[in-house]
Scaffold this motif. Structure first.
Motif, PDB file in Angstrom:
ATOM      1  N   LYS A 157       0.850  -1.187   0.000  1.00 27.11           N
ATOM      2  CA  LYS A 157       0.000   0.000   0.000  1.00 27.11           C
ATOM      3  C   LYS A 157       0.890   1.242   0.000  1.00 27.11           C
ATOM      4  CE  LYS A 157      -1.727  -2.941   1.977  1.00 27.11           C
ATOM      5  NZ  LYS A 157      -1.801  -4.419   1.852  1.00 27.11           N
ATOM      6  N   VAL A 158       0.776   2.043  -1.047  1.00 22.81           N
ATOM      7  CA  VAL A 158       1.666   3.186  -1.255  1.00 22.81           C
ATOM      8  C   VAL A 158       0.917   4.471  -0.965  1.00 22.81           C
ATOM      9  CG1 VAL A 158       3.119   4.405  -2.913  1.00 22.81           C
ATOM     10  CG2 VAL A 158       2.940   1.896  -3.005  1.00 22.81           C
ATOM     11  N   PHE A 159       1.471   5.292  -0.076  1.00 17.45           N
ATOM     12  CA  PHE A 159       0.903   6.585   0.303  1.00 17.45           C
ATOM     13  C   PHE A 159       1.952   7.672   0.081  1.00 17.45           C
ATOM     14  CE2 PHE A 159      -1.083   3.368   2.926  1.00 17.45           C
ATOM     15  CZ  PHE A 159      -2.402   3.765   3.084  1.00 17.45           C
ATOM     16  N   HIS A 160       1.508   8.927   0.115  1.00 12.95           N
ATOM     17  CA  HIS A 160       2.434  10.046   0.245  1.00 12.95           C
ATOM     18  C   HIS A 160       2.049  10.801   1.504  1.00 12.95           C
ATOM     19  CE1 HIS A 160       5.317  13.128  -0.875  1.00 12.95           C
ATOM     20  NE2 HIS A 160       4.440  13.985  -0.382  1.00 12.95           N
ATOM     21  N   ALA A 161       3.030  11.039   2.405  1.00 11.70           N
ATOM     22  CA  ALA A 161       2.758  11.665   3.702  1.00 11.70           C
ATOM     23  C   ALA A 161       1.636  10.889   4.382  1.00 11.70           C
ATOM     24  CB  ALA A 161       2.415  13.138   3.540  1.00 11.70           C
ATOM     25  N   ALA A 162       1.935   9.656   4.756  1.00  9.08           N
ATOM     26  CA  ALA A 162       0.909   8.661   5.098  1.00  9.08           C
ATOM     27  C   ALA A 162       0.275   8.837   6.461  1.00  9.08           C
ATOM     28  CB  ALA A 162       1.530   7.260   5.032  1.00  9.08           C
ATOM     29  N   ARG A 163       0.868   9.593   7.348  1.00 11.02           N
ATOM     30  CA  ARG A 163       0.481   9.532   8.755  1.00 11.02           C
ATOM     31  C   ARG A 163      -1.010   9.756   8.990  1.00 11.02           C
ATOM     32  NH1 ARG A 163       3.828  10.255  13.617  1.00 11.02           N
ATOM     33  NH2 ARG A 163       2.421  10.545  15.371  1.00 11.02           N
ATOM     34  N   GLN A 164      -1.575  10.822   8.406  1.00 17.52           N
ATOM     35  CA  GLN A 164      -2.988  11.105   8.647  1.00 17.52           C
ATOM     36  C   GLN A 164      -3.885  10.045   8.019  1.00 17.52           C
ATOM     37  OE1 GLN A 164      -4.146  15.516   8.975  1.00 17.52           O
ATOM     38  NE2 GLN A 164      -2.569  15.521   7.409  1.00 17.52           N
ATOM     39  N   ASP A 165      -3.518   9.580   6.822  1.00 12.30           N
ATOM     40  CA  ASP A 165      -4.302   8.539   6.178  1.00 12.30           C
ATOM     41  C   ASP A 165      -4.295   7.256   7.004  1.00 12.30           C
ATOM     42  OD1 ASP A 165      -4.696  10.208   3.867  1.00 12.30           O
ATOM     43  OD2 ASP A 165      -2.680   9.677   3.215  1.00 12.30           O
ATOM     44  N   VAL A 166      -3.117   6.878   7.484  1.00  8.08           N
ATOM     45  CA  VAL A 166      -2.991   5.647   8.262  1.00  8.08           C
ATOM     46  C   VAL A 166      -3.779   5.759   9.559  1.00  8.08           C
ATOM     47  CG1 VAL A 166      -1.372   4.168   9.513  1.00  8.08           C
ATOM     48  CG2 VAL A 166      -0.790   4.998   7.233  1.00  8.08           C
ATOM     49  N   GLU A 167      -3.741   6.925  10.186  1.00 10.87           N
ATOM     50  CA  GLU A 167      -4.506   7.130  11.424  1.00 10.87           C
ATOM     51  C   GLU A 167      -5.996   6.906  11.183  1.00 10.87           C
ATOM     52  OE1 GLU A 167      -5.369  10.603  14.786  1.00 10.87           O
ATOM     53  OE2 GLU A 167      -4.515  11.138  12.839  1.00 10.87           O
ATOM     54  N   ILE A 168      -6.498   7.406  10.058  1.00 12.61           N
ATOM     55  CA  ILE A 168      -7.916   7.233   9.729  1.00 12.61           C
ATOM     56  C   ILE A 168      -8.258   5.756   9.578  1.00 12.61           C
ATOM     57  CG2 ILE A 168      -9.601   7.567   7.881  1.00 12.61           C
ATOM     58  CD1 ILE A 168      -8.414  10.358   7.498  1.00 12.61           C
ATOM     59  N   PHE A 169      -7.409   5.016   8.868  1.00 10.63           N
ATOM     60  CA  PHE A 169      -7.687   3.596   8.662  1.00 10.63           C
ATOM     61  C   PHE A 169      -7.565   2.811   9.965  1.00 10.63           C
ATOM     62  CE2 PHE A 169      -6.326   4.444   4.095  1.00 10.63           C
ATOM     63  CZ  PHE A 169      -7.638   4.462   3.634  1.00 10.63           C
ATOM     64  N   LEU A 170      -6.665   3.219  10.834  1.00 10.04           N
ATOM     65  CA  LEU A 170      -6.553   2.569  12.137  1.00 10.04           C
ATOM     66  C   LEU A 170      -7.834   2.767  12.939  1.00 10.04           C
ATOM     67  CD1 LEU A 170      -4.895   1.093  14.306  1.00 10.04           C
ATOM     68  CD2 LEU A 170      -3.936   3.313  14.973  1.00 10.04           C
TER      69      LEU A 170
END
Length: 397
Positions: free
Chosen positions: A90-103
């Motif tokens: 799974k490829v993101f750019h500046a992933a932190r906020q996106d990953v937090e949402i999915f968590l």
């Protein structure tokens, strides 16, 4: 709302808009056969504590899709299964906020994951390089910022909004491929893997309310003050979560610091603090805040928090910190790695203060590239010189 700009879609076909669970399941089944999938989100958080997921953008090699997370009746479970698929990067750019949402949504971090912003820093493209910067340099893409501040919760989404959102994952495919190839050639994928381990750790995104006070960076070692600050900051975190409003909208940081210093025990006293209205002070939230102050005041001495370690002790030598900054710049230039990724200003201050400083620069690949040289410089085993127009490292003794 995402803060990074998106690039305009180029020759890709119009993205599919997914609004039903059956279509989402079919999409995720197709993407599960891909080597990697690029991912982005659009969300709203200006008026809430918890982010409101509005749209998820997904792209495989041949298709691009927008998943309407607000579509009536849609079940995002197939998306959660795709994000947990160990065979698909799974490829993101500046992933932190996106990953937090999915968590928050799936109670799991996407795995495996790859952040192109971090990878670009490892590959020598500068500190926190932007998505539009990588689009220009690696994908040859133009940038369209027209919908940067769209209200992604409004429906229907316009065709222009959909094209804008899709561009966040279409160009990311090329960026990932270029970075992956470069890092493989240079033998630095293991460096990126170390960084991804932190992003993949759920603890990275979970702040315990009792630790919230540390973000306020109090400039005192008064442990009673710190005890009250810990109590009121923990209260604010829980109350903001309960009401679902941003913590700063509930009570501002500077107001919390003032309350910890004055320790009000009545609604009238609380109302004298900056930013606290009489109605707030007399209401449920005010009563909870006063109770938190009381709890902090009554903590036994042995339960009071200690001053943050990095603020204890005498200040570091400015001259030594300056030398470490020169060494950092030289090592960054030598290895073509963003300086900020090797060591922060705070890291350098702490390194100057003691060899046992517990900072990232003293672990893993960072220690190999910079940390060992920093210790050698401090101990006199390494000197700095000049060779033409470059800084030179000179073994001493």
């Amino acid at each position: 709302m995402t803060r990074r700009p998106a690039a305009a879609a180029a020759a890709d076909p119009a993205p599919a808009l997914i609004t039903e669970t059956e279509a989402l399941a079919a999409l995720c089944a197709r993407l599960a056969t891909e080597r990697f999938v690029t991912v982005d989100t659009e969300f709203m958080r200006e008026r809430t504590y918890w982010p409101e997921l509005c749209l998820v953008q997904l792209a495989g090699q041949e298709e691009v899709a927008l998943v309407d997370a607000l579509a009536p009746g849609i079940d995002l479970a197939p998306l959660g299964e795709l994000l947990a698929n160990p065979d698909v990067m799974k490829v993101f750019h500046a992933a932190r906020q996106d990953v937090e949402i999915f968590l928050l949504k799936f109670d799991a971090v996407p795995t495996p994951l790859f952040d192109t912003q971090v990878a670009a820093m490892v590959a020598g493209y500068g500190d926190q390089v932007s998505y539009d910067g990588l689009c220009r340099s690696l994908a040859g893409a133009a940038i369209d910022k027209a919908h940067r501040f769209s209200d992604w919760s409004a429906r229907p989404l316009s065709p222009a909004q959909q094209a804008y959102a899709a561009a966040d994952v279409t160009h990311l495919r090329k960026i990932y491929s270029v970075l992956d190839a470069k890092l493989r050639r240079e033998g630095r994928l293991a460096w990126v893997a170390e960084e991804m381990a932190a992003l993949a750790d759920p603890a990275t995104y979970r702040t315990e309310p009792e630790a919230a006070w540390e973000r306020l960076r109090p400039r005192t070692g008064n442990r009673r003050f710190l005890g009250v600050l810990q109590a009121v900051a923990a209260w604010r975190e829980r109350e903001a979560q309960r009401i679902n409003i941003p913590r700063q909208r509930l009570v501002k940081d500077e107001t919390l610091l003032e309350i910890a210093a004055t320790m009000p025990d009545t609604a009238a006293d609380l109302a004298r603090a900056r930013g606290i209205s009489e109605g707030f002070a007399k209401g449920r939230s005010g009563a909870g805040l006063i109770a938190a102050v009381k709890a902090g005041r009554e903590l036994p001495d042995e339960a009071l928090p200690e001053a943050p370690k990095d603020r204890a002790g005498p200040p570091s030598s400015p001259a030594l910190v300056a030398l470490l900054k020169v060494l950092l710049a030289a090592k960054s230039e030598e290895h073509q790695v963003a300086p900020r990724l090797l060591a922060s200003s705070d890291d350098l201050d702490r390194l100057a203060g003691g060899d046992g400083a517990e900072v990232p620069a003293m672990h893993g690949w960072r220690r190999e590239v910079f940390g060992e040289a920093a210790l050698a410089l401090k101990s006199g085993r390494l000197a700095l010189g000049v060779d033409g127009r470059k800084v030179k490292l000179i073994p001493a003794g």
